[in-house]
Scaffold this motif. Structure first.
Motif, PDB file in Angstrom:
ATOM      1  N   ARG A  63      27.661  -3.648  16.615  1.00  0.00           N
ATOM      2  CA  ARG A  63      27.325  -4.132  17.970  1.00  0.00           C
ATOM      3  C   ARG A  63      25.960  -4.805  18.008  1.00  0.00           C
ATOM      4  O   ARG A  63      25.627  -5.485  18.971  1.00  0.00           O
ATOM      5  CB  ARG A  63      27.356  -2.938  18.918  1.00  0.00           C
ATOM      6  CG  ARG A  63      27.175  -3.272  20.346  1.00  0.00           C
ATOM      7  CD  ARG A  63      28.492  -3.255  21.068  1.00  0.00           C
ATOM      8  NE  ARG A  63      28.261  -3.414  22.497  1.00  0.00           N
ATOM      9  CZ  ARG A  63      28.752  -4.426  23.179  1.00  0.00           C
ATOM     10  NH1 ARG A  63      29.502  -5.314  22.601  1.00  0.00           N
ATOM     11  NH2 ARG A  63      28.517  -4.527  24.458  1.00  0.00           N
ATOM     12  N   LEU A  64      25.178  -4.647  16.971  1.00  0.00           N
ATOM     13  CA  LEU A  64      23.811  -5.169  16.947  1.00  0.00           C
ATOM     14  C   LEU A  64      23.726  -6.688  17.144  1.00  0.00           C
ATOM     15  O   LEU A  64      22.858  -7.152  17.899  1.00  0.00           O
ATOM     16  CB  LEU A  64      23.132  -4.744  15.644  1.00  0.00           C
ATOM     17  CG  LEU A  64      21.623  -4.714  15.636  1.00  0.00           C
ATOM     18  CD1 LEU A  64      21.056  -3.891  16.772  1.00  0.00           C
ATOM     19  CD2 LEU A  64      21.133  -4.170  14.311  1.00  0.00           C
ATOM     20  N   PRO A  65      24.603  -7.494  16.532  1.00  0.00           N
ATOM     21  CA  PRO A  65      24.539  -8.940  16.796  1.00  0.00           C
ATOM     22  C   PRO A  65      24.749  -9.290  18.271  1.00  0.00           C
ATOM     23  O   PRO A  65      24.106 -10.198  18.795  1.00  0.00           O
ATOM     24  CB  PRO A  65      25.671  -9.515  15.934  1.00  0.00           C
ATOM     25  CG  PRO A  65      25.835  -8.529  14.837  1.00  0.00           C
ATOM     26  CD  PRO A  65      25.561  -7.183  15.475  1.00  0.00           C
ATOM     27  N   HIS A  66      25.609  -8.538  18.946  1.00  0.00           N
ATOM     28  CA  HIS A  66      25.815  -8.769  20.383  1.00  0.00           C
ATOM     29  C   HIS A  66      24.522  -8.491  21.157  1.00  0.00           C
ATOM     30  O   HIS A  66      24.132  -9.268  22.029  1.00  0.00           O
ATOM     31  CB  HIS A  66      26.952  -7.892  20.912  1.00  0.00           C
ATOM     32  CG  HIS A  66      27.086  -7.930  22.400  1.00  0.00           C
ATOM     33  ND1 HIS A  66      27.609  -9.014  23.066  1.00  0.00           N
ATOM     34  CD2 HIS A  66      26.734  -7.032  23.345  1.00  0.00           C
ATOM     35  CE1 HIS A  66      27.569  -8.785  24.370  1.00  0.00           C
ATOM     36  NE2 HIS A  66      27.053  -7.577  24.564  1.00  0.00           N
ATOM     37  N   VAL A  67      23.865  -7.386  20.839  1.00  0.00           N
ATOM     38  CA  VAL A  67      22.598  -7.046  21.501  1.00  0.00           C
ATOM     39  C   VAL A  67      21.565  -8.146  21.235  1.00  0.00           C
ATOM     40  O   VAL A  67      20.862  -8.581  22.145  1.00  0.00           O
ATOM     41  CB  VAL A  67      22.082  -5.662  21.028  1.00  0.00           C
ATOM     42  CG1 VAL A  67      20.676  -5.396  21.546  1.00  0.00           C
ATOM     43  CG2 VAL A  67      23.041  -4.565  21.462  1.00  0.00           C
ATOM     44  N   ALA A  68      21.514  -8.615  19.990  1.00  0.00           N
ATOM     45  CA  ALA A  68      20.557  -9.670  19.639  1.00  0.00           C
ATOM     46  C   ALA A  68      20.846 -10.943  20.435  1.00  0.00           C
ATOM     47  O   ALA A  68      19.914 -11.591  20.935  1.00  0.00           O
ATOM     48  CB  ALA A  68      20.609  -9.947  18.144  1.00  0.00           C
ATOM     49  N   ARG A  69      22.128 -11.314  20.570  1.00  0.00           N
ATOM     50  CA  ARG A  69      22.479 -12.507  21.357  1.00  0.00           C
ATOM     51  C   ARG A  69      22.080 -12.324  22.815  1.00  0.00           C
ATOM     52  O   ARG A  69      21.589 -13.258  23.453  1.00  0.00           O
ATOM     53  CB  ARG A  69      23.975 -12.799  21.249  1.00  0.00           C
ATOM     54  CG  ARG A  69      24.343 -13.546  20.002  1.00  0.00           C
ATOM     55  CD  ARG A  69      25.813 -13.995  20.030  1.00  0.00           C
ATOM     56  NE  ARG A  69      26.365 -13.884  18.707  1.00  0.00           N
ATOM     57  CZ  ARG A  69      26.900 -12.808  18.157  1.00  0.00           C
ATOM     58  NH1 ARG A  69      26.990 -11.696  18.834  1.00  0.00           N
ATOM     59  NH2 ARG A  69      27.360 -12.815  16.933  1.00  0.00           N
ATOM     60  N   CYS A  70      22.302 -11.129  23.351  1.00  0.00           N
ATOM     61  CA  CYS A  70      21.908 -10.858  24.743  1.00  0.00           C
ATOM     62  C   CYS A  70      20.404 -10.988  24.923  1.00  0.00           C
ATOM     63  O   CYS A  70      19.941 -11.508  25.947  1.00  0.00           O
ATOM     64  CB  CYS A  70      22.377  -9.461  25.165  1.00  0.00           C
ATOM     65  SG  CYS A  70      24.162  -9.318  25.377  1.00  0.00           S
ATOM     66  N   GLN A  94      25.244 -15.276   9.548  1.00  0.00           N
ATOM     67  CA  GLN A  94      26.496 -14.529   9.524  1.00  0.00           C
ATOM     68  C   GLN A  94      27.654 -15.304  10.130  1.00  0.00           C
ATOM     69  O   GLN A  94      28.801 -14.931   9.961  1.00  0.00           O
ATOM     70  CB  GLN A  94      26.331 -13.200  10.231  1.00  0.00           C
ATOM     71  CG  GLN A  94      26.333 -13.323  11.737  1.00  0.00           C
ATOM     72  CD  GLN A  94      26.262 -11.996  12.414  1.00  0.00           C
ATOM     73  OE1 GLN A  94      25.920 -11.011  11.815  1.00  0.00           O
ATOM     74  NE2 GLN A  94      26.578 -11.969  13.684  1.00  0.00           N
ATOM     75  N   SER A  95      27.375 -16.381  10.842  1.00  0.00           N
ATOM     76  CA  SER A  95      28.461 -17.133  11.462  1.00  0.00           C
ATOM     77  C   SER A  95      28.960 -18.239  10.538  1.00  0.00           C
ATOM     78  O   SER A  95      28.295 -18.619   9.577  1.00  0.00           O
ATOM     79  CB  SER A  95      27.982 -17.734  12.788  1.00  0.00           C
ATOM     80  OG  SER A  95      26.985 -18.695  12.540  1.00  0.00           O
ATOM     81  N   ASP A  96      30.141 -18.737  10.842  1.00  0.00           N
ATOM     82  CA  ASP A  96      30.704 -19.828  10.065  1.00  0.00           C
ATOM     83  C   ASP A  96      30.036 -21.131  10.467  1.00  0.00           C
ATOM     84  O   ASP A  96      29.905 -21.424  11.658  1.00  0.00           O
ATOM     85  CB  ASP A  96      32.213 -19.943  10.322  1.00  0.00           C
ATOM     86  CG  ASP A  96      32.975 -18.753   9.782  1.00  0.00           C
ATOM     87  OD1 ASP A  96      32.550 -18.199   8.755  1.00  0.00           O
ATOM     88  OD2 ASP A  96      33.989 -18.382  10.396  1.00  0.00           O
TER      89      ASP A  96
END
Length: 140
Positions: A63-70, A94-96
Motif C-alpha cells: 500500500r506504500l506506493p498509494h500513500v506516496a502518490r497521495c 516501478q511503473s511501466d
C-alpha cells in the motif's frame, strides 16, 4: 513493489514527510491519515508523534506506493522538492514506461541537437552543465 530495497527507500522518504502531520490537532489526524491512505489511530493511543509513527508503521508495503502518490497529490502541507523528486523517481521506476513509437524515436534522434537546446532553454537552472544525449542506433 517487489524490491525490498525500493520499499525501504520509499518508506524512509514517506517517513520524512508524514511528521508534518504532527502540526494538526488530534481531532484532525485521522481525517488526514484517511486522505493519505493511512490507517486511523485512536486519539487515546498517545501523542501526535506516536499516532503518526504508528499509522505509517501499519501501512503494508504493498500500500506504500498509494500513500506516496497521495502525498504527491495533496496540497495540505509542503513537501521538500528533493524529497518529492525522490518519491516520484521511486514510483516511476516501478511503473511501466510509456511505449514510444519507432518513428518518434527516429525523429527525436534526427533532431536531438535542436531538442536539447530547447530543453536547456525551458529547464534553465543555475550552475548546471548543458544537456547532452548519447543513444544507440541499434535495436528497437
Amino acid at each position: 513493489m517487489v524490491d525490498k530495497e525500493e520499499c525501504s527507500a520509499l518508506r524512509a522518504l514517506v517517513g520524512e514527510v508524514v511528521p508534518l502531520l504532527e502540526g494538526l490537532t488530534h481531532a484532525r489526524l485521522n481525517p488526514a491519515f484517511e486522505q493519505l491512505g493511512m490507517p486511523p489511530i485512536p486519539e487515546d493511543a498517545g501523542s501526535k508523534r506516536v499516532r503518526v509513527e504508528e499509522s505509517l508503521r501499519q501501512v503494508p508495503d504493498a500500500r506504500l506506493p498509494h500513500v506516496a502518490r497521495c502525498i504527491l497529490e495533496q496540497n495540505s502541507f509542503y513537501v521538500n522538492p528533493s524529497v518529492r523528486f525522490a518519491i516520484e523517481d521511486l514510483l516511476w521506476e516501478q511503473s511501466d514506461p510509456p511505449e514510444i513509437p519507432k518513428r518518434a524515436r527516429r525523429e527525436l534522434a534526427q533532431h536531438q541537437d535542436r531538442f536539447l537546446r530547447l530543453l536547456d532553454r525551458f529547464l534553465c537552472q543555475k550552475n548546471r552543465a548543458p544537456l547532452s544525449m548519447t543513444y544507440s542506433t541499434g535495436g528497437g
